[in-house]
Design a protein around this motif. Structure first.
Motif, PDB file in Angstrom:
ATOM      1  N   ASP A   1       0.860  -1.175   0.000  1.00 46.31           N
ATOM      2  CA  ASP A   1       0.000   0.000   0.000  1.00 46.31           C
ATOM      3  C   ASP A   1       0.900   1.229   0.000  1.00 46.31           C
ATOM      4  O   ASP A   1       1.925   1.261   0.678  1.00 46.31           O
ATOM      5  N   GLY A   2       0.506   2.251  -0.747  1.00 47.50           N
ATOM      6  CA  GLY A   2       1.336   3.433  -0.895  1.00 47.50           C
ATOM      7  C   GLY A   2       1.238   4.427   0.234  1.00 47.50           C
ATOM      8  O   GLY A   2       1.595   5.592   0.049  1.00 47.50           O
TER       9      GLY A   2
ATOM     10  N   ASP B   1      -2.139   2.825  -8.360  1.00 45.39           N
ATOM     11  CA  ASP B   1      -0.765   2.680  -7.928  1.00 45.39           C
ATOM     12  C   ASP B   1      -0.201   4.042  -7.572  1.00 45.39           C
ATOM     13  O   ASP B   1      -0.312   4.998  -8.323  1.00 45.39           O
ATOM     14  N   ALA B   2       0.449   4.102  -6.429  1.00 41.78           N
ATOM     15  CA  ALA B   2       0.985   5.375  -5.961  1.00 41.78           C
ATOM     16  C   ALA B   2       2.156   5.860  -6.792  1.00 41.78           C
ATOM     17  O   ALA B   2       2.604   6.990  -6.639  1.00 41.78           O
TER      18      ALA B   2
ATOM     19  N   ALA C   1       3.962  -0.030  -5.689  1.00 42.41           N
ATOM     20  CA  ALA C   1       2.963   0.561  -4.802  1.00 42.41           C
ATOM     21  C   ALA C   1       1.575   0.299  -5.378  1.00 42.41           C
ATOM     22  O   ALA C   1       1.338   0.487  -6.562  1.00 42.41           O
ATOM     23  N   ALA C   2       0.670  -0.162  -4.527  1.00 44.50           N
ATOM     24  CA  ALA C   2      -0.667  -0.545  -4.987  1.00 44.50           C
ATOM     25  C   ALA C   2      -1.730   0.075  -4.097  1.00 44.50           C
ATOM     26  O   ALA C   2      -1.489   0.340  -2.916  1.00 44.50           O
ATOM     27  N   GLY C   3      -2.893   0.279  -4.676  1.00 46.60           N
ATOM     28  CA  GLY C   3      -4.046   0.706  -3.910  1.00 46.60           C
ATOM     29  C   GLY C   3      -4.964  -0.480  -3.650  1.00 46.60           C
ATOM     30  O   GLY C   3      -4.732  -1.583  -4.165  1.00 46.60           O
TER      31      GLY C   3
ATOM     32  N   TRP D   1       2.418  12.990   0.196  1.00 40.34           N
ATOM     33  CA  TRP D   1       2.907  13.961  -0.774  1.00 40.34           C
ATOM     34  C   TRP D   1       4.137  13.502  -1.541  1.00 40.34           C
ATOM     35  O   TRP D   1       4.487  14.100  -2.565  1.00 40.34           O
ATOM     36  N   ALA D   2       4.826  12.482  -1.063  1.00 40.54           N
ATOM     37  CA  ALA D   2       6.052  12.027  -1.717  1.00 40.54           C
ATOM     38  C   ALA D   2       5.776  10.813  -2.583  1.00 40.54           C
ATOM     39  O   ALA D   2       4.779  10.107  -2.405  1.00 40.54           O
ATOM     40  N   GLY D   3       6.672  10.535  -3.524  1.00 42.92           N
ATOM     41  CA  GLY D   3       6.606   9.294  -4.271  1.00 42.92           C
ATOM     42  C   GLY D   3       6.979   8.129  -3.373  1.00 42.92           C
ATOM     43  O   GLY D   3       7.654   8.288  -2.353  1.00 42.92           O
TER      44      GLY D   3
END
Length: 430
Positions: free
Chosen positions: A53-54, A105-106, A131-133, A259-261
């Motif tokens: 999770d992101g 995806d984040a 990264a996944a939602g 806010w970040a990758g």
């Protein structure tokens, strides 16, 4: 479309917070192409892959896995990129909101402008990060199946499938091809789904959702001698993820992850733990000015409804849902619903309301007893979205309030049964 129509510069906040971010108007097909390419680049040739999770919890787990594999990236490049963004006044908030609202995806948070030395960071570590939602887990598993080497170690962190059948095909294939699959989580799992996953040989470890965050689970499950800063990172992550709110650093971690990758966040907390460096603290402080204003706007829009024994506050807008929900609880709400311009909604509970996941489950969602999310299946075309924006989500609010009514009836019926006939079948009064 004219760019000025979706450019927030010069537009009153009272208007642009009623609309989705710019990324909403970017075709999904192009987003999918980019996400597919980035996933392939991250996965191919990796010794291990983490699907996480992101958010701060999932990405802390990814940082731990990289630490265990001695695969962390150099933090210096990221700190330089953050400093450059601050100097240029670059607003990274917009894209991260779009990814969060869409449940995608984040990795979509970061744009490739060709000048950022961290643009290819996702290709550098021997532990690939995807990264996944909550709605893209199946796609992420399919991408690992397509691009990973057969002997890869796979980790899935801070993600819970609503239904086993949804992930069955790629997960069963991966169970045959990977060297190992380890799954760390702390969400509310359906027993049948958990049993089906474990039957494949997956090492599934589920923590108590009201006691542990997934970073806690990963920390105690990974076979590695982590130093004290990792335990501290897990504790501070838990402080926000379980909404304990005793450590002010937890808000910094949560905001920064938003806010970040994903590569940036995993690298920075991997290097510094819960004590973020000055450059990152400055970045977070800069973003919070706009964040606080959006929170105030959403709280001002809230309307309360009495549903059964509960007071439910419902609002609309682009905002930080947890902080809005906290403000609404402080104002007397037992539960809060924050409807987003992109069509999704966050449901937050309290000690008096622990049925958020039940409500969300009735409208295409799920989650925890006190924190859940959903996206009602009511948007057939752009006219439906146009109505959503101009009415501040009235249709979405109606179906969610109807779900609250249904859950209230179920709870009342269950309480009535508990007060009914004794175990021997005789009436309690008799």
């Amino acid at each position: 479309m004219d760019d000025e129509l979706i450019d927030e510069a010069g537009i009153p906040r009272s208007r642009y917070t009623r609309l989705p971010g710019k990324g909403f108007f970017y075709p999904d097909s192009l987003d999918e192409e980019r996400a597919e390419r980035r996933a392939k680049e991250a996965i191919e040739g990796s010794e291990a892959v983490v699907i996480a999770d992101g958010d701060a919890d999932g990405l802390a787990c990814a940082a731990m896995v990289r630490e265990a594999y001695d695969a962390a990236l150099d933090v210096a490049d990221f700190e330089a990129a953050i400093a450059a963004r601050l100097a240029e006044g670059d607003d990274g908030e917009e894209a991260s909101e779009d990814a969060e609202e869409a449940g995608e995806d984040a990795e979509g948070e970061v744009t490739d402008d060709g000048d950022d030395p961290t643009d290819d960071a996702h290709t550098r570590s021997p532990v690939g990060l995807v990264a996944a939602g909550p709605y893209s887990l199946d796609t992420s598993l399919e991408r690992v199946l397509a691009y990973a080497d057969d002997d890869v170690d796979l980790f899935v962190c801070d993600l819970c499938p609503d239904d086993y059948e949804w992930i069955a095909e790629p997960l069963e294939a991966l169970a045959e091809e990977t060297a190992s699959i380890r799954w760390f989580d702390h969400h509310q799992w359906d027993e049948e789904t958990a049993e089906a996953v474990r039957a494949l040989g997956v090492d599934l470890v589920i923590g108590e959702s009201d006691e542990e965050c997934t970073a806690d689970v990963a920390l105690r499950s990974l076979d590695h001698a982590f130093d004290d800063r990792w335990a501290e990172l897990a504790a501070v992550t838990r402080d926000h993820d379980l909404w304990i709110k005793e450590d002010p650093r937890s808000d910094d971690l949560a905001d920064y992850s938003y806010w970040a990758g994903s590569e940036e966040y995993a690298t920075v907390v991997g290097a510094y733990g819960a004590d973020l460096p000055e450059t990152v603290e400055a970045f977070v402080a800069d973003r919070r000015v706009e964040k606080e204003a959006r929170i105030d706007a959403a709280v001002d829009r809230a309307v309360t409804h009495e549903v059964g024994a509960w007071t439910v506050a419902v609002t609309y807008g682009r905002c930080s849902q947890n902080e809005v929900a906290e403000a609404l609880r402080e104002a007397g709400a037992d539960a809060a619903v924050i409807v987003k311009p992109a069509g999704s909604a966050s449901i937050r509970g309290s000690e008096a309301f622990r049925h958020a996941h039940e409500v969300a489950g009735k409208v295409n969602g799920g989650g925890h007893p006190q924190a859940a999310g959903c996206k009602p299946d009511i948007y057939d075309d752009m006219l439906d979205y146009a109505q959503h924006w101009t009415t501040e989500g009235q249709a979405c609010k109606r179906v969610i309030l109807a779900a609250f009514e249904a859950v209230a009836e179920e709870v009342a019926a269950a309480e009535g049964d508990a007060d009914g006939p004794d175990a021997d079948g005789t009436d309690a009064e008799e």
